[in-house]
Design a protein around this motif. Structure first.
Motif: not given
Length: 447
Positions: A84-99
């Motif tokens: 669940a933490f792995l999924h959380y950090i994926a969601r968190h970092r997805r917002y920084s993907i601008k391309g």
């Protein structure tokens, strides 16, 4: 320091705030690098927490696990569910993907299409794509979590083996462009029928643009909020005009005619190339340039690579990684028409996760095998037993075993110089062992 007891997702943000920005996430100490965050996943076949100490020894900057620890001078967190933490950090970092973000799914050719799109895009900007076949509930969030924030293009592969999986994974990816490869009976044992597989695959279309084979364009009309691009050998926005005797392919596209020379003329390879070209259209990439870059994209090991064993004077088409029914049929037919210098040897491993449809789908391959004239045939797996019996009665030179290792010596005794093998099967059948066996045999001749 002692492990911090964190048992709810609301506290995951606290953990992330303690980690170095964009530190890579690792779930495997064998590939962990100094400075990575080790997330210790526990499952039926693996106990990640047992490797936490090793991760710290190798330089992990932090450990996230489900067990209390007494690590000293280490940043360690105890959570109820590391996945669940792995999924959380994926969601968190997805917002920084601008391309521009791509998601690729389908029954056959997902990994090759993902790799092909990335192969072309890297010539036009920084490109990040998921490694290998990281396409499940672990691989997708891990890939997103490790995406560099400055990437201009990102390409993620999304898979499924049960209903509802794609919807949950695509919610993490949030693609701008969704790409569908051909659909087959892969994993049909976990679905009601082929129609339910189609519905599952169509869950990939949550972005602004959808790229899909022309044959599914009528189904696509149901999702009318998306702009569609289609591809196919004969029809679609991107389709074949002509293939010359010299291997030059002319393609009709919305930008006009494109001409290039693909690395393989196998029909399923060319169809995959068309999907890759169609996927470039949303970025307004010059498709002639894209096609020229695509010319240098070659089939991957386990997915169509042609391996030459020079001392044996034998060639092997390595399709050993996977075998959905559609892909199996296409490979056999392409092998049937392929021009080779000597004999043809078929080495087929059974197809997995087909449920009650398994026996029928394996016996239906007989009609395709018959097209490979004069071939010696090696079959592996219990589901191929009836196929073996039928082919034997038909007079074919056919061999069968439940495991690939039992056939290696027989394969060796049958092979002659100039033979060409097609090796294909579900990864679980370990058909790649035939390629490894040939490689060792070839090397032994050097001495």
């Amino acid at each position: 320091m002692n492990a911090l007891d964190v048992n709810c997702e609301k506290s995951f943000s606290h953990i992330v705030s303690k980690l170095p920005s964009y530190a890579k996430i690792s779930i495997d100490t064998r590939t962990l690098s100094s400075g990575d965050v080790f997330v210790a996943l526990d499952g039926k076949n693996f106990k990640g927490h047992k490797f936490a100490q090793e991760a710290l020894y190798k330089g992990a900057c932090a450990v996230v696990q489900s067990f209390e620890s007494t690590f000293t001078n280490a940043l360690a967190f105890c959570v109820q569910d590391p996945l669940a933490f792995l999924h959380y950090i994926a969601r968190h970092r997805r917002y920084s993907i601008k391309g521009l973000c791509y998601a690729v799914t389908g029954s056959v050719g997902k990994t090759t299409t993902k790799e092909g799109i990335a192969h072309v895009l890297k010539h036009f900007g920084q490109t990040y794509f998921s490694a290998s076949s990281y396409n499940n509930h672990i691989g997708v969030p891990l890939s997103i979590a490790n995406c560099p924030p400055g990437a201009r293009y990102t390409v993620f592969e999304v898979g499924t083996n049960h209903p509802g999986e794609i919807a949950s994974l695509v919610a993490l990816v949030k693609p701008d462009v969704s790409v569908l490869t051909p659909i087959s009976e892969a994993h049909i044992g976990n679905f009601h029928d082929i129609s339910s597989i189609v519905l599952e695959k169509f869950e990939i279309f949550t972005g602004q643009i959808g790229v899909l084979p022309y044959e599914y364009s009528f189904d696509a009309a149901l999702k009318n909020k998306i702009s569609w691009l289609t591809y196919g050998l004969k029809k679609g926005d991107v389709h074949i005009i002509n293939i010359s005797d010299h291997g030059e392919v002319q393609v009709r596209t919305p930008q006009g005619k494109v001409t290039y020379r693909p690395s393989s003329l196998a029909s399923h390879w060319i169809e995959g190339n068309l999907g890759i070209l169609a996927a470039l259209i949303p970025e307004n990439i010059d498709l002639q340039q894209g096609a020229e870059h695509l010319s240098s994209f070659v089939p991957l090991r386990g997915r169509g690579a042609v391996i030459c064993y020079d001392l044996l004077k034998i060639r092997c088409i390595d399709e050993s990684y996977n075998a959905a029914p559609l892909a199996m049929r296409a490979c056999i037919l392409d092998f049937a028409i392929r021009k080779v210098p000597g004999r043809k040897i078929l080495c087929l491993g059974e197809m997995g996760e087909l449920g009650v449809h398994g026996p029928r789908l394996h016996q239906e391959l007989i009609a395709y095998i018959e097209q490979v004239k004069g071939a010696h045939i090696f079959l592996v797996g219990e589901l191929f037993q009836k196929t073996f019996e039928i082919l034997s009665k038909m007079g074919y030179s056919v061999y069968w075993a439940t495991e690939v290792f039992a056939l290696l010596d027989t394969v060796k005794s049958v092979l002659l110089p100039l033979d060409t093998l097609l090796v294909k099967g579900s990864n679980a059948t370990r058909m790649y062992q035939i390629c490894s066996f040939l490689e060792k045999w070839n090397i032994s001749l050097i001495v």
